[in-house]
Design an enzyme around this catalytic site. Sequence first.
Site, mmCIF file in Angstrom:
data_model
loop_
_atom_site.group_PDB
_atom_site.id
_atom_site.type_symbol
_atom_site.label_atom_id
_atom_site.label_comp_id
_atom_site.label_asym_id
_atom_site.label_seq_id
_atom_site.Cartn_x
_atom_site.Cartn_y
_atom_site.Cartn_z
ATOM 1 N N GLU A 438 21.117 -23.284 2.403
ATOM 2 C CA GLU A 438 21.193 -23.394 3.207
ATOM 3 C C GLU A 438 19.219 -22.866 3.955
ATOM 4 O O GLU A 438 19.094 -21.273 3.283
ATOM 5 C CB GLU A 438 21.990 -22.045 4.274
ATOM 6 C CG GLU A 438 22.061 -21.733 5.340
ATOM 7 C CD GLU A 438 23.240 -20.315 5.367
ATOM 8 O OE1 GLU A 438 24.029 -20.736 5.377
ATOM 9 O OE2 GLU A 438 23.369 -19.207 6.403
ATOM 10 N N GLU A 443 18.281 -15.440 12.777
ATOM 11 C CA GLU A 443 19.303 -14.940 12.810
ATOM 12 C C GLU A 443 18.552 -13.657 13.701
ATOM 13 O O GLU A 443 17.950 -13.010 13.198
ATOM 14 C CB GLU A 443 19.924 -14.829 11.695
ATOM 15 C CG GLU A 443 20.474 -15.823 11.092
ATOM 16 C CD GLU A 443 21.384 -15.269 9.326
ATOM 17 O OE1 GLU A 443 22.653 -15.400 9.672
ATOM 18 O OE2 GLU A 443 20.659 -15.047 8.731
#
Length: 550
Positions: A438, A443
Site C-alpha cells: 500500500e 493522508e
Amino acid sequence: MKKITINLLLIISLLFIIGCQEEDNAFGDLSAPTNIQIEAIIQGVDSTNPYGDGSGIVKFTTTANNAISYKYVFSDGTSQNSPNGVFQKRFTQTGINEYTVTAIASGKGGVSSNAIITIEVRSDFTDNEAIELLTAGTTQNWYFSASEAGHFGVGPNNTDETQNYYPFYYQAAPWEKAGSTDSGCLYENVLTFTKEGDLLKYELNNGGKTFFNATYESVVGGSSGSDFCYNYTTSGEKTINLSPSESVITANANAATQTRGTMLNFSDNGFMGYYIGQSSYEILSITSNRMVVRAVMGNNPDLAWYHTFTTVQPVQVPDVDYTNLVFSDEFNTDGVPDPSKWGYDLGAGGWGNNESQHYTNSASNVIVQGGNLKITAKAESFSGSNYTSARLKTENKFEFTYGKVEVKAKLPVGGGTWPAIWMLGENYATVGWPACGEIDIMEYVGNNPDVVLSTLHFPGNSGGNGVTGSTTVTGASSQFHVYKTIWSPTTINFYVDDQLFHSMPNNSTIPFNNDFFLILNVAMGGNLGGAISPSFTESAMEIDYVRIYQ
C-alpha cells in the site's frame, strides 16, 4: 520502577589484590586505598528467591580508606565509573548466572587497589524475537535509513506523552547529512549484529570517522563547535545485554504502540553510529528490515535522540522522472465522475480500520462540479451508519507499475475527517493485505490540522508500523496543494508542492514492483481519524486534477 524491599543482605568474602606504588611528594601521600569493603544487595532476595526476584538488579556499594573514586568492571563485558562507590546494575542474561565483579578504588595520583567478588543472580527478561530480527538468526548488517525522512532526530525526554515518543524537535530530511565532509560519515556506518550461542555481539564499522554531537567534541580534542565528523576508531566486538525499558514512554497511555520496551545495552562504551555519550538504546520498533531506536543524551537527560535503520543499504541516486502522461482527469465536465476512469467501493463495516462512514455513489457524496471533483463526508444516518462519504478507485480501469502521480487537492475540515489519496496492489484479493503493498500518497487527520502523512505498508510494516513521513502544509484545508509521489524500481519519494519530505528505498524483496491502482476517499473516525467532532455536519475533499506519468 518500584523497588522491592530487600530481605536478605548478601555479604561476600573479598579477595584483595592491593597494588602499591612509590610515593611522589608532588601528590602528598600516595598510599593505595586500603580496607576495601563491597556490599552487594540483590533485589528481591528472600527464602524462596535466593537469587533475587528475576529483575537481575543488584546494588553495589564499595568503600575504602583513602579512596577518591571507584570503578566497577563486570564479567559480562561492561564497566561503570562510580565516583561515590554506589552503583545499581541490571544483569540481563536469562536464568541464574554467576558473575565476577571487580571494584577498583582509586586514590591520589591514580594509585589504586581492587577487590573481586562473585555473585549469582537470576534474570527472567528475554526478547528472543528481537535477537532473531537483529541477526537474521546468525549475523546481519544495518545502515542508517538515510533516504527516509526522520531517520535521525531529537525530541524531549519528559512526561509529555504527546511529544516524548518521537523526534518532536527535529527530524532530518532524506539524505540531509550527505554531501558534506562535516556530517556525511554518519551514512558510512555499518552496524553488525551477530548471534553467538546465547550471546548477542555487535561491531560498528564507521570507516574511521564518527559523527560527534558538539557537546562531546572534547572526547577527540575537537573544536568545531557543531556536530562534526572526527577521526575515531570503533573497531572491536562488543557484547549486548537486553533489559526491559523503564523510559518515560513506558508510562504513556499508548506505550504498547510506541515502544517495544526492550533496551540494547552495549559493553565497552559501544554506540549506534552517532556519539552522544550513551551506550543504552531503547528499541521502539523492529521488523526484519527496519528498526527505530531511542537513546537519552549522555550529558543532558532532557533530550532523546532517534535513529532509524534498515537492512538494505540506501543509495542516493537522482530522482527518476516520468514525463509521459498516461492517465489524467481534469474534472472539467460537471456531473458524475467519468465511469471509464472511476469505479466505487460501497458499503460500511469499518473497512479494516474501525471507520464510521457508509460509502455511497450518491451525488450528495461525490460529484464533479465547477472544475473539481468533490468527495463529501456528511453526518447523516444511512443503512445503520451515522455518516456517509465516497471512495473512488481506478481498479480494473487503470493499473500501473512505476510512475509519477500528481493530485492537486484541498482537504476537508473537522475533527474525525480522514481523507486519503493512496494506491493498493491490484493482487490484494489473492495475496491479501499487507502482502499486496500500500502506498499512501497523502493522508490527513482533521484532528491534527496542517500535518500531512505519507506511508508505505508491506509485510512487517503494517498498521501502526508503516514506514511514515510527515510534513506541515499550511492551509491544507483552505488552499489547493499538489501531492506527488515518484515511484521507481529503486526509490519511492513523496512531495508536497515539489518539496521532497519522505522517501524509502525500493527493492525486489518488497511488494512495490507490481501493478497498483489509485484510490480517493474521505473516511470518518477510525484508528487514524480518531474522535469525530459532535459539531461536524459535512466537509469535502476537492480535487482539481489527477495526473499519472510514466
